[in-house]
Scaffold this active site. Structure first.
Site, PDB file in Angstrom:
ATOM      1  N   ARG A 190      61.073  46.521  47.517  1.00 55.59           N
ATOM      2  CA  ARG A 190      61.829  47.233  48.541  1.00 55.59           C
ATOM      3  C   ARG A 190      62.576  46.288  49.476  1.00 55.59           C
ATOM      4  NH1 ARG A 190      59.877  49.668  52.154  1.00 55.59           N
ATOM      5  NH2 ARG A 190      60.984  51.640  52.262  1.00 55.59           N
ATOM      6  N   PRO A 194      39.554  40.917  44.176  1.00 55.85           N
ATOM      7  CA  PRO A 194      38.972  41.541  45.370  1.00 55.85           C
ATOM      8  C   PRO A 194      38.610  40.539  46.456  1.00 55.85           C
ATOM      9  CG  PRO A 194      37.974  42.449  43.393  1.00 55.85           C
ATOM     10  CD  PRO A 194      38.817  41.286  42.951  1.00 55.85           C
ATOM     11  N   GLU A 210      33.985  41.683  34.875  1.00 56.55           N
ATOM     12  CA  GLU A 210      33.276  41.227  36.060  1.00 56.55           C
ATOM     13  C   GLU A 210      34.091  40.234  36.885  1.00 56.55           C
ATOM     14  OE1 GLU A 210      30.203  40.996  38.824  1.00 56.55           O
ATOM     15  OE2 GLU A 210      30.573  42.423  37.210  1.00 56.55           O
ATOM     16  N   ASP A 263      60.810  50.243  58.686  1.00 55.50           N
ATOM     17  CA  ASP A 263      59.569  50.828  58.195  1.00 55.50           C
ATOM     18  C   ASP A 263      58.397  50.579  59.138  1.00 55.50           C
ATOM     19  OD1 ASP A 263      60.611  51.922  55.934  1.00 55.50           O
ATOM     20  OD2 ASP A 263      60.090  50.246  54.628  1.00 55.50           O
TER      21      ASP A 263
END
Length: 249
Positions: A154, A90, A117, A169
């Site tokens: 992709r 994160p 954690e 895209d």
């Protein structure tokens, strides 16, 4: 491309064998393997986590299982390496379209998925970069890894049926994709713009650029900040701003 994943929950990656990625695996364009790093624990209880030194809530992944699993990845790889290693974290850089394009240039990628954690900091000595999906915390890195792998694959040659699909895209060149239509040309009174069925490719290209700029200006103006514009694009954007201001009066 070779993609390895280290995870405590390898069964979560079953969807990766479906759809476009599944076809790439079947064709041999992509070699995809998931390693359960719990298999490499050396303690009698097969624990992969422990309490953090200094106290605090939660448990941390210990380095030993991941280090040994990475050695196994290296031993089983044709190139004798772990390739470019991505840690799902994160606190990492927020993953975006340009990262997917960049990662697609590597011949070998390894993703490490965490749980609990966090990680023992020494695990990061194995890592080339840390990436995150966004400013929130998931229960593990598996979902994030699947999203990044899907977005990356992709861009590999011959994965999409049409080579131009990825290049058109949304987010390519910091623009959202223009509106698209298919048959019928008139559905319940809702008609396809005349220009798209005119056969005039120059006008179609201009319309697509203008509508791509319009969508980006209205929905994600932040993408336009600092983006270099051609004179034609700048003129189109000025027209859009005038049109939108008139519509809001």
């Amino acid at each position: 491309m070779k993609i390895d994943v280290l995870s405590l929950f390898p069964d979560m990656f079953a969807p990766m064998k479906q759809s476009i990625i599944g076809k790439a695996i079947d064709k041999g364009t992509l070699d995809f393997d998931v390693t359960d790093f719990r298999d490499y624990t050396t303690n009698k209880h097969n624990n992969v986590d422990d309490y953090p030194f200094g106290g605090g809530a939660g448990m941390l992944l210990t380095p030993q299982p991941i280090f040994d699993a990475m050695e196994a990845v290296k031993d089983n790889s044709a190139d004798g390496s772990t390739g470019h290693v991505v840690l799902l974290d994160p606190a990492g850089k927020k993953f975006d379209h340009t990262d997917a394009e960049r990662l697609a240039q590597y011949d070998h990628l390894t993703f490490i998925c965490g749980h609990y954690e966090g990680y023992d900091e020494r695990i990061k000595t194995l890592v080339d970069e840390e990436l995150s999906l966004g400013d929130y915390v998931l229960t593990g890195g598996e979902l994030g890894a699947m999203v990044m792998i899907d977005a990356t694959v992709r861009f590999m040659p011959d994965v999409l049926g049409n080579r131009e699909s990825a290049s058109g895209d949304s987010f390519q060149d910091n623009l959202l994709e223009y509106p698209q239509y298919t048959r019928p040309a008139d559905f319940r009174g809702m008609k396809v713009p005349d220009v798209l069925i005119s056969g005039n490719h120059g006008k179609i290209a201009e319309w697509r650029m203008k509508e791509s700029l319009r969508k980006t200006y209205l929905r994600r103006p932040d993408l336009l900040e600092g983006r270099p514009f051609s004179k034609e694009e700048r003129d189109l954007l000025d027209d859009i701003k005038t049109e939108e201001a008139d519509d809001n009066e």
